[in-house]
Design a protein around this motif. Structure first.
Motif, mmCIF file in Angstrom:
data_model
loop_
_atom_site.group_PDB
_atom_site.id
_atom_site.type_symbol
_atom_site.label_atom_id
_atom_site.label_comp_id
_atom_site.label_asym_id
_atom_site.label_seq_id
_atom_site.Cartn_x
_atom_site.Cartn_y
_atom_site.Cartn_z
ATOM 1 N N UNK A 105 1.358 -8.237 11.411
ATOM 2 C CA UNK A 105 0.093 -7.745 12.112
ATOM 3 C C UNK A 105 -0.522 -6.409 11.982
ATOM 4 N N UNK A 106 0.680 -5.622 11.480
ATOM 5 C CA UNK A 106 0.209 -4.118 11.443
ATOM 6 C C UNK A 106 1.118 -3.581 10.179
ATOM 7 N N UNK A 107 0.661 -2.563 9.555
ATOM 8 C CA UNK A 107 1.106 -1.918 8.298
ATOM 9 C C UNK A 107 1.280 -0.435 8.427
ATOM 10 N N UNK A 108 0.385 0.107 9.475
ATOM 11 C CA UNK A 108 0.329 1.618 9.665
ATOM 12 C C UNK A 108 1.521 2.685 9.430
ATOM 13 N N UNK A 109 2.092 2.120 10.764
ATOM 14 C CA UNK A 109 3.400 2.775 10.707
ATOM 15 C C UNK A 109 4.492 2.972 9.612
ATOM 16 N N UNK A 110 4.602 1.881 8.791
ATOM 17 C CA UNK A 110 5.341 1.644 7.896
ATOM 18 C C UNK A 110 4.830 2.592 6.419
ATOM 19 N N UNK A 111 3.484 2.354 6.406
ATOM 20 C CA UNK A 111 2.747 3.190 5.377
ATOM 21 C C UNK A 111 2.962 4.849 5.779
ATOM 22 N N UNK A 112 2.808 5.091 6.962
ATOM 23 C CA UNK A 112 3.102 6.581 7.338
ATOM 24 C C UNK A 112 4.513 7.202 7.039
ATOM 25 N N UNK A 113 5.478 6.246 7.315
ATOM 26 C CA UNK A 113 6.880 6.442 7.084
ATOM 27 C C UNK A 113 7.235 6.487 5.458
ATOM 28 N N UNK A 114 6.390 6.254 4.818
ATOM 29 C CA UNK A 114 6.598 5.972 3.203
ATOM 30 C C UNK A 114 7.475 4.866 2.774
ATOM 31 N N UNK A 115 7.536 3.827 3.740
ATOM 32 C CA UNK A 115 8.172 2.650 3.574
ATOM 33 C C UNK A 115 7.425 1.574 2.312
ATOM 34 N N UNK A 116 6.251 1.697 2.260
ATOM 35 C CA UNK A 116 5.456 0.589 1.496
ATOM 36 C C UNK A 116 5.074 1.092 0.090
ATOM 37 N N UNK A 117 4.929 0.336 -0.750
ATOM 38 C CA UNK A 117 4.001 0.490 -1.951
ATOM 39 C C UNK A 117 2.747 0.269 -1.743
ATOM 40 N N UNK A 137 -11.024 -1.453 3.305
ATOM 41 C CA UNK A 137 -11.137 0.004 4.091
ATOM 42 C C UNK A 137 -10.166 -0.071 5.484
ATOM 43 N N UNK A 138 -10.100 -1.125 5.938
ATOM 44 C CA UNK A 138 -9.035 -1.386 7.150
ATOM 45 C C UNK A 138 -7.739 -1.426 6.734
ATOM 46 N N UNK A 139 -7.534 -1.669 5.364
ATOM 47 C CA UNK A 139 -6.027 -1.576 4.861
ATOM 48 C C UNK A 139 -5.548 -0.205 4.250
ATOM 49 N N UNK A 140 -6.432 0.834 4.645
ATOM 50 C CA UNK A 140 -6.132 1.972 4.268
ATOM 51 C C UNK A 140 -5.523 3.121 4.915
ATOM 52 N N UNK A 141 -4.313 3.680 4.682
ATOM 53 C CA UNK A 141 -3.737 4.811 5.328
ATOM 54 C C UNK A 141 -4.059 5.952 4.676
ATOM 55 N N UNK A 142 -4.713 7.096 5.248
ATOM 56 C CA UNK A 142 -5.079 8.242 4.582
ATOM 57 C C UNK A 142 -5.632 7.952 3.115
ATOM 58 N N UNK A 143 -6.555 7.088 3.181
ATOM 59 C CA UNK A 143 -7.437 6.863 1.776
ATOM 60 C C UNK A 143 -6.672 6.000 0.922
ATOM 61 N N UNK A 144 -5.473 5.480 1.061
ATOM 62 C CA UNK A 144 -4.792 4.884 0.165
ATOM 63 C C UNK A 144 -4.438 3.489 0.674
ATOM 64 N N UNK A 145 -4.791 2.398 0.028
ATOM 65 C CA UNK A 145 -4.603 0.891 0.501
ATOM 66 C C UNK A 145 -3.129 0.472 0.496
ATOM 67 N N UNK A 146 -2.363 0.147 1.651
ATOM 68 C CA UNK A 146 -0.925 -0.051 1.717
ATOM 69 C C UNK A 146 -1.018 -1.534 2.234
ATOM 70 N N UNK A 147 -1.687 -1.703 3.311
ATOM 71 C CA UNK A 147 -2.025 -3.180 3.622
ATOM 72 C C UNK A 147 -3.042 -3.994 2.863
ATOM 73 N N UNK A 148 -2.468 -5.368 2.599
ATOM 74 C CA UNK A 148 -3.263 -6.193 2.023
ATOM 75 C C UNK A 148 -3.580 -7.234 2.799
ATOM 76 N N UNK A 149 -5.134 -7.340 2.847
ATOM 77 C CA UNK A 149 -5.534 -8.385 4.013
ATOM 78 C C UNK A 149 -5.131 -10.126 3.476
#
Length: 427
Positions: A105-117, A137-149
């Motif tokens: 359901x969520x990706x942002x914490x993992x993106x912030x921690x540097x865990x994701x491609x 847009x919703x899948x972006x953390x700091x203008x980079x997409x980590x979450x794939x809908x």
């Protein structure tokens, strides 16, 4: 959709067309396997509402087809309930045993921690270009997409046609005043919930966003910063308080104590005149013999500027170093054939341009067309903020208090806004 979003949406569609992305896209080619056999671990959420194994069968079929095309790559799938899947993945990551892929359901914490491609580290250009713009847009953390809908949904105003006929309401409401007038007529005919307003803790953050958008506001401003106590948001909640709640048009349960599950169940029992619903509710209500009408949620003076969209996410973790294999698998996941099957089987909406177009033209999905039409103009909650979980929790806890007959919405929104600003500054 903002002008920027619209240009991006058109640009993605054009890019997909230019690159030859068609409904027959197969996703990936054969991997070389020169590094030896690789086994990917996927943790995914269970979407079967009946307790069956349809989600397990979907992934089993997809994996078998992928493995046949990619010798040397195996995929192990672990299905978890929505109640547990996010915490299960969090436990694995904390223990240093992150899956290669997680559908949660969520990706942002993992993106912030540097865990994701990032998306561009995994996906082929046609697949990355094919996502619908609001979901990118919703899948972006700091203008980079980590979450794939993975899949999406929108919300529409549902109404019970039988109750409307009994109350002498000829047309669904197109403005807030018309909505309040219709609710008044339904009340006079003894309808238990003329308008069900579930602002209880289950999903109050979503119901709230629908109303904030219809009033010209939202959780954030055009720069993406929290603006929860904006004048538009205060006006919206004050209108709800005065014109629906204080007039006794929201039913026997106070909005702050009414959860979505109970409101939806009441709708399927024929006790609700109107509420904001999603595709799964439509199907369930019609099974119970309810004649469901659905239109866009009215704005204060006409059509709302946007409807709320929702997406679930899939992501690739870096820990095991299987970037190429993860990317190939995700390319395959997002082929039109696979996207359409999963979305269609679960009454959800595809997250890609080409699959959305295919579903919109398919007769068997005619009941989803209004939801599909709303998706490109939808606005999602600020799920790309690591602070959103905290802010969302505060909204769930307190927003129902803002529409009590004796409440001052500005005070309650102000408290939530101050906490949101503090959480945002700590990101």
């Amino acid at each position: 959709m903002t002008a920027v979003q619209r240009r991006r949406f058109l640009g993605l569609a054009a890019a997909a067309t230019a690159l030859g992305l068609t409904a027959g896209l197969s996703g990936c080619g054969t991997l070389s396997g020169d590094g030896g056999d690789v086994t990917l671990k996927l943790v995914a959420a269970d979407y079967d509402l009946t307790g069956g194994d349809s989600t397990k069968k979907y992934w089993a079929g997809l994996v078998a087809a992928f493995e046949a095309k990619n010798p040397g790559v195996k995929v192990q799938v672990q299905i978890e309930s929505w109640n547990d899947v996010d915490s299960k993945v969090a436990e694995l990551v904390k223990a240093g045993q992150a899956p290669d892929i997680a559908q949660i359901g969520a990706y942002a914490d993992y993106a912030a921690a540097g865990d994701l491609y990032s998306a561009d580290e995994m996906l082929s250009i046609p697949v990355q270009a094919n996502f619908l713009a609001p979901l990118v847009d919703a899948g972006e953390y700091k203008r980079t997409q980590y979450g794939l809908p993975f899949v999406a949904s929108t919300r529409l105003l549902f109404f019970n046609r039988g109750l409307f006929d009994r109350a002498g309401i000829d047309e669904p409401p197109t403005t807030w005043d018309e909505l309040a007038a219709a609710a008044g007529k339904l009340k006079k005919k003894g309808v238990a919930y003329p308008f069900a307003l579930p602002l209880g803790p289950e999903e109050a953050q979503a119901e709230t966003l629908m109303w904030l958008l219809s009033g010209g506001g939202g959780y954030t401003d055009d720069t993406g910063r929290y603006r929860i106590d904006s004048e538009a948001n205060i006006r919206t909640l004050d209108w709800l308080r005065k014109n629906l709640v204080a007039e006794g048009l929201t039913g026997p349960v106070a909005p702050g104590e009414l959860n979505r599950k109970e409101a939806f169940a009441a709708f399927t029992r024929g006790e609700v005149g109107m509420l904001n619903g999603h595709p799964s509710l439509m199907q369930e209500a019609e099974k119970k013999g309810i004649k469901v009408g659905k239109v866009a949620l009215p704005g204060a003076d006409g059509k709302a500027r946007a409807t709320m969209g929702v997406a679930d996410w899939i992501m690739g973790f870096k820990q095991n170093g299987h970037r190429k294999e993860v990317g190939a698998f995700l390319d395959f996941v997002f082929s039109d054939e696979n996207v359409l099957k999963f979305a269609g089987d679960n009454d959800l909406l595809p997250a890609t341009v080409t699959a959305s177009a295919a579903m919109q033209s398919a007769p068997e999905h005619a009941s989803l067309r209004e939801f599909l039409e709303a998706l490109p103009d939808s606005q999602l909650p600020p799920v790309g903020k690591t602070s959103w979980a905290q802010v969302s929790g505060r909204v769930k806890k307190d927003i129902g208090k803002a529409v009590r007959p004796d409440a001052k919405p500005s005070e309650i929104l102000g408290r939530i806004a101050r906490e949101a600003t503090a959480a945002e500054s700590a990101e």
